[in-house]
Enzyme design. Structure first.
Site, PDB file in Angstrom:
ATOM      1  N   PHE A 115       0.858  -1.186   0.000  1.00  0.00           N
ATOM      2  CA  PHE A 115       0.000   0.000   0.000  1.00  0.00           C
ATOM      3  C   PHE A 115       0.894   1.236   0.000  1.00  0.00           C
ATOM      4  O   PHE A 115       1.705   1.419   0.908  1.00  0.00           O
ATOM      5  CB  PHE A 115      -0.932   0.046   1.217  1.00  0.00           C
ATOM      6  CG  PHE A 115      -1.860   1.228   1.176  1.00  0.00           C
ATOM      7  CD1 PHE A 115      -3.038   1.187   0.441  1.00  0.00           C
ATOM      8  CD2 PHE A 115      -1.533   2.412   1.822  1.00  0.00           C
ATOM      9  CE1 PHE A 115      -3.880   2.296   0.371  1.00  0.00           C
ATOM     10  CE2 PHE A 115      -2.368   3.529   1.750  1.00  0.00           C
ATOM     11  CZ  PHE A 115      -3.543   3.464   1.024  1.00  0.00           C
TER      12      PHE A 115
ATOM     13  N   ASP B 132       9.501   2.380   1.682  1.00  0.00           N
ATOM     14  CA  ASP B 132       8.366   3.167   2.180  1.00  0.00           C
ATOM     15  C   ASP B 132       8.250   2.934   3.690  1.00  0.00           C
ATOM     16  O   ASP B 132       7.808   1.870   4.135  1.00  0.00           O
ATOM     17  CB  ASP B 132       7.095   2.731   1.438  1.00  0.00           C
ATOM     18  CG  ASP B 132       5.850   3.484   1.893  1.00  0.00           C
ATOM     19  OD1 ASP B 132       5.898   4.138   2.950  1.00  0.00           O
ATOM     20  OD2 ASP B 132       4.823   3.389   1.185  1.00  0.00           O
TER      21      ASP B 132
ATOM     22  N   LYS C 242       3.019  10.055   8.432  1.00  0.00           N
ATOM     23  CA  LYS C 242       2.344   9.558   9.644  1.00  0.00           C
ATOM     24  C   LYS C 242       2.966  10.062  10.941  1.00  0.00           C
ATOM     25  O   LYS C 242       2.721  11.187  11.342  1.00  0.00           O
ATOM     26  CB  LYS C 242       2.271   8.022   9.592  1.00  0.00           C
ATOM     27  CG  LYS C 242       1.221   7.539   8.576  1.00  0.00           C
ATOM     28  CD  LYS C 242       0.844   6.114   8.793  1.00  0.00           C
ATOM     29  CE  LYS C 242      -0.170   5.570   7.822  1.00  0.00           C
ATOM     30  NZ  LYS C 242      -1.552   5.775   8.210  1.00  0.00           N
TER      31      LYS C 242
HETATM   32  C1  LIG Z   1       3.119   2.415   3.905  1.00  0.00           C
HETATM   33  C2  LIG Z   1       2.208   3.539   3.536  1.00  0.00           C
HETATM   34  N1  LIG Z   1       2.539   4.352   2.518  1.00  0.00           N
HETATM   35  C3  LIG Z   1       1.756   5.373   2.172  1.00  0.00           C
HETATM   36  C4  LIG Z   1       0.587   5.645   2.822  1.00  0.00           C
HETATM   37  C5  LIG Z   1      -0.273   6.808   2.405  1.00  0.00           C
HETATM   38  O1  LIG Z   1      -0.182   7.793   3.342  1.00  0.00           O
HETATM   39  P1  LIG Z   1      -1.270   8.986   3.373  1.00  0.00           P
HETATM   40  O2  LIG Z   1      -2.549   8.368   3.812  1.00  0.00           O
HETATM   41  O3  LIG Z   1      -0.713   9.959   4.363  1.00  0.00           O
HETATM   42  O4  LIG Z   1      -1.352   9.545   2.001  1.00  0.00           O
HETATM   43  C6  LIG Z   1       0.192   4.830   3.877  1.00  0.00           C
HETATM   44  C7  LIG Z   1      -1.075   5.064   4.584  1.00  0.00           C
HETATM   45  O5  LIG Z   1      -1.614   4.231   5.242  1.00  0.00           O
HETATM   46  C8  LIG Z   1       1.029   3.751   4.248  1.00  0.00           C
HETATM   47  O6  LIG Z   1       0.694   2.925   5.257  1.00  0.00           O
END
Ligand SMILES: Cc1ncc(COP(=O)(O)O)c(C=O)c1O
Length: 404
Positions: free
Chosen positions: A138, A225, A254
């Site tokens: 994700f 990520d 986050k």
């Molecule tokens: C690993 C990861 N990358 C990217 C995102 C996307 O982040 P945002 O919701 O701040 O756009 C998330 C959100 O849950 C995530 O868990």
């Protein structure tokens, strides 16, 4: 989720219905506890989905943010923002990387990473660069990041997707080698060190090291990520540090701002200068309030020893759950590290969200069958024991019911 009809005070006729919400609204919090508008109290096992690093109303963060709001919330990237350099320097020091770009969310950090991987290819004459991504990944919900995401449900209805992603199963070195043989245009490998939304699936240390080695041998960028698993959640600043490697590109968000929206992509020397003037930008990214939140979050985490706390309390929470759920039929696996834990069941368990809320506990469910705990990093051992005491009877009771 079978959420009952919300009370009239919670009807939202003017808000787009993009979320399946529980019928409650939170009014305030303190530490790892939150209260709703009816005065009910909850233990926060969710931390705003791995966001509220310092819990709620932290006595050191609140005055620092009040001070910043009284001085300057936003200026513009037309001018220097000295707090950007402060936060970038801290992130580079903690990660061993070289430079940071600031944005406001996780998907934006990942968009920047994708642009870096593509430009890195173009700069070498590769005009059709490809990025290796993982099944169940994700990376966000913009068109590019949902194309990189490995979940057909999230992609459904939004085609045509962005091309240039090659998908492999996580933790399969052979699959990476096969891509290397068959895809000459690859410029980067992009993965979460622990998949969050995909169900708390850790990349193994061996896989991370193999990916690092292959990227070095082939001149690819390793892009990790750490939007969800980074910023101390696993007990190290960044989850990849358990494998003793460094990425070339690391998106963060986050927990970085403890609730204030802050995103960053932090890069090592091979990627740090790929984007130049005019290649990328954002209005809000790196504004003084966001940067102060990042600087203070790191400072307070250090002062309060929150990495060690995440590791210790996380392992106490995990072993508490393991002991209490040992031998319970229907519990497939308890996994994760530090304060990023998942309990996989053998059946969908979305209903546990509302049952936990009724019992006074906030948590989440990912990948339909995985109960996820990502509480604030200030969680105490006693609070971890309370999570176990509330959650275990709910899991047992759910598993004793006939399957839906
Ligand atoms: C690993 C990861 N990358 C990217 C995102 C996307 O982040 P945002 O919701 O701040 O756009 C998330 C959100 O849950 C995530 O868990």
């Amino acid at each position: 989720m079978n959420a009952p009809e919300p009370p009239a005070a919670l009807l939202e006729p003017h808000v787009m219905a993009t979320y399946g919400r529980l019928p409650l609204a939170l009014s305030h919090g303190r530490g790892c506890w939150v209260w709703d508008t009816e005065g009910r109290k909850y233990l926060d096992g969710l931390g705003g989905i791995a966001v509220n690093t310092l819990g709620h109303a932290h006595p050191k963060l609140v005055p620092a943010l009040q001070d910043q709001i009284g001085k300057l919330i936003h200026s513009s990237n037309y001018y220097h923002v000295p707090l950007q350099e402060q936060l970038a320097a801290r992130l580079c020091e903690l990660s061993g990387l070289a430079k940071a770009f600031f944005c406001s969310t996780g998907l934006e950090a990942n968009e920047a990473a994708i642009k870096i991987a593509r430009k890195f290819g173009h700069d070498q004459g590769n005009t059709r660069p490809e990025i290796v991504v993982c099944e169940k990944a994700f990376h966000g919900r913009s068109i590019a990041t949902l194309s990189a995401t490995g979940n057909p449900k999230i992609q459904a209805g939004f085609g045509p997707l962005v091309e240039g992603f090659v998908r492999v199963p996580l933790n399969d070195v052979g699959a990476l080698e096969e891509v290397a043989r068959t895809h000459p245009n690859v410029t980067a490998v992009f993965l979460e060190v622990i998949q969050g939304e995909g169900g708390i699936n850790p990349a193994t240390v061996d896989y991370l090291r193999a990916a690092r080695r292959m990227c070095d041998e082939r001149g690819w960028l390793l892009m990790l990520d750490e939007v969800q698993c980074g910023m101390g959640r696993t007990g190290k600043w960044f989850a990849h540090q358990w494998a003793g490697i460094r990425p070339d590109v690391m998106p963060l968000a986050k927990g970085l701002g403890s609730g204030v929206p802050v995103g960053a992509v932090v890069c090592g020397p091979r990627a740090a200068d790929v984007l130049g003037p005019g290649n990328h930008g954002t209005t809000f990214g790196g504004n003084p309030l966001a940067m102060r939140a990042g600087v203070e979050t790191i400072r307070i985490m250090e002062e309060e020893g929150l990495l060690a706390n995440a590791a210790e309390v996380g392992s106490a929470l995990k072993s508490g759950l393991e002991q209490a759920l040992a031998g319970v039929a229907g519990v497939v696996e308890i996994r994760g590290q530090g304060l990023m834990l998942g309990i996989e069941l053998d059946r969908p368990c979305g209903v546990i969200l509302s049952r936990a809320a009724e019992a006074g506990l906030m948590l989440s469910v990912t990948a339909e069958r995985v109960i996820r705990l990502v509480p604030p990093l200030i969680l105490t051992r006693d609070e971890a024991a309370q999570i176990v005491a509330i959650l275990v009877p709910l899991v047992r009771s759910l598993l004793s019911e006939p399957r839906p």
